[in-house]
Design a protein around this motif. Sequence first.
Motif, PDB file in Angstrom:
ATOM      1  N   ILE A 338    -108.224 -44.626  56.798  1.00 38.53           N
ATOM      2  CA  ILE A 338    -107.840 -44.059  55.628  1.00 38.53           C
ATOM      3  C   ILE A 338    -106.829 -43.211  55.976  1.00 38.53           C
ATOM      4  O   ILE A 338    -106.693 -42.814  56.983  1.00 38.53           O
ATOM      5  CB  ILE A 338    -109.123 -43.070  54.841  1.00 38.53           C
ATOM      6  N   THR A 339    -105.728 -43.060  54.927  1.00 39.09           N
ATOM      7  CA  THR A 339    -104.521 -42.379  55.083  1.00 39.09           C
ATOM      8  C   THR A 339    -104.659 -40.876  54.618  1.00 39.09           C
ATOM      9  O   THR A 339    -105.805 -40.662  54.297  1.00 39.09           O
ATOM     10  CB  THR A 339    -103.402 -42.741  54.119  1.00 39.09           C
ATOM     11  N   SER A 341    -103.329 -38.705  52.718  1.00 39.63           N
ATOM     12  CA  SER A 341    -103.192 -38.276  51.246  1.00 39.63           C
ATOM     13  C   SER A 341    -104.452 -38.881  50.526  1.00 39.63           C
ATOM     14  O   SER A 341    -105.024 -38.332  49.864  1.00 39.63           O
ATOM     15  CB  SER A 341    -101.895 -39.158  50.780  1.00 39.63           C
ATOM     16  N   GLU A 342    -105.135 -39.952  50.907  1.00 40.13           N
ATOM     17  CA  GLU A 342    -106.215 -40.624  50.366  1.00 40.13           C
ATOM     18  C   GLU A 342    -107.301 -39.649  50.838  1.00 40.13           C
ATOM     19  O   GLU A 342    -108.410 -39.417  49.680  1.00 40.13           O
ATOM     20  CB  GLU A 342    -106.444 -41.810  50.806  1.00 40.13           C
ATOM     21  N   THR A 345    -108.713 -36.562  48.634  1.00 37.15           N
ATOM     22  CA  THR A 345    -109.192 -36.833  47.419  1.00 37.15           C
ATOM     23  C   THR A 345    -110.677 -37.410  47.548  1.00 37.15           C
ATOM     24  O   THR A 345    -111.389 -37.549  46.507  1.00 37.15           O
ATOM     25  CB  THR A 345    -108.355 -38.158  46.740  1.00 37.15           C
ATOM     26  N   LYS A 346    -111.165 -37.241  48.868  1.00 35.06           N
ATOM     27  CA  LYS A 346    -112.429 -38.087  48.952  1.00 35.06           C
ATOM     28  C   LYS A 346    -113.391 -36.937  49.603  1.00 35.06           C
ATOM     29  O   LYS A 346    -113.013 -35.791  49.957  1.00 35.06           O
ATOM     30  CB  LYS A 346    -112.372 -38.887  50.507  1.00 35.06           C
TER      31      LYS A 346
END
Length: 409
Positions: A338-339, A341-342, A345-346
Amino acid sequence: MTVRKGKSLAISIQEHMAIDVCPGPIRPIRQISAYFPRLSPTSSFSEQLSPNQAAAPTSLSPGAAAGRSGGLLSPLLPGAAGGGGSLSAMSSMDTSIEIDSCDSDDNTSLGTLEFDLLYERATSSLHCTVLRAKGLKPMDFNGLADPYVKLHLLPGACKANKLKTRTVRNTLNPAWNETLTYCGITEEDMYRKTLRVSVCDEDKLTHNEFIGESRVALRRVKPDLTKHFNICLEHPPPWETEQQRCLEERGRLLLCLQYFPPASDGDAKGEAKERARGGLCVGVKRCAHLAAMDVNGYSDPYVKTYLKPDVQKKSKHKTAVIKKTLNPEFNEEFFYEITFSELATKTLEVTVWDYDLGKSNDFIGGVSLGCHSQGETLQHWIDCLKNKGEKVERWHTLTNELPGSTLQE
């Protein structure tokens, strides 16, 4: 009893009533006072009389004096002339002793307990060395007891974090010299938790009996320094119930988080090629003091991890099942590609379950880590994102409910 006109009473109305209504010999005045609870225990008996009564002679009236041969009244002061006593001698001390005393063991010494506490900051462990007890209350018909010591961390689930010494038979002065250790105790735990030390009597045929307890605020223990305690056992607070002590925690979980930034093609070698695009590595190390879910007093725990929201439901990872233990060690790692930036949001959801063959598995507890979490979980998440490429390891408290989680197996 007759009183001639013009003469004041030499005894109080309470004693007069007691003499009239009580058949047979009368107990000492200090016990008769139990019939009249309105007497103040902080003032002497003479202060309860009216001014005229207080000025009256202190000797007993002829009617009362005649009762000396019949044993109606006991002398209040030793060595008083003629066996009579001064009524003003019934001081506040006598009254308070009678009011405070009872036939139960409330004022009976339960004994003393001696133990040491040591908190090791490097290993996040709390060691309690139970040394000895003295003068315990007899619990068996032979005038002795079969004592053992239990430890609980409050607040917390008592069954999940209970530690217990061996039982010493037929003694009121047992010596254990036994060290019990709690793992996964953070410095925040040391500030907010209390150690409950209980002494109980073991009975093979009936329920074990409680003798007494003592509670120590762990903030009194300095890191890496042994603190010695020699304290008196007490009764538990009357307002505390077992339900109140068992609501908050279900055990502890040691997690290691590490975020790998994207690597260049030349830097990706061997196993690192799988993580070349960057992602989050979740290390499930171990659990401590899990809640017992099976009838044998243990659980068969395993751990699941999710990275939510997970629309395609591909983020589930699961450790192996460790049989019959409340302190399992897993030492497994799971990688989420996963990046950065992502990842902001997790939410990482880690849950602990008890495996049951042939029926639904039991949920033990869980923890959620993300930007919307709080306390230690939020700090762990932020430290992982800040320290890219470094392992950040923390202990976490398992709770019954996770916000926004359906807890599907």
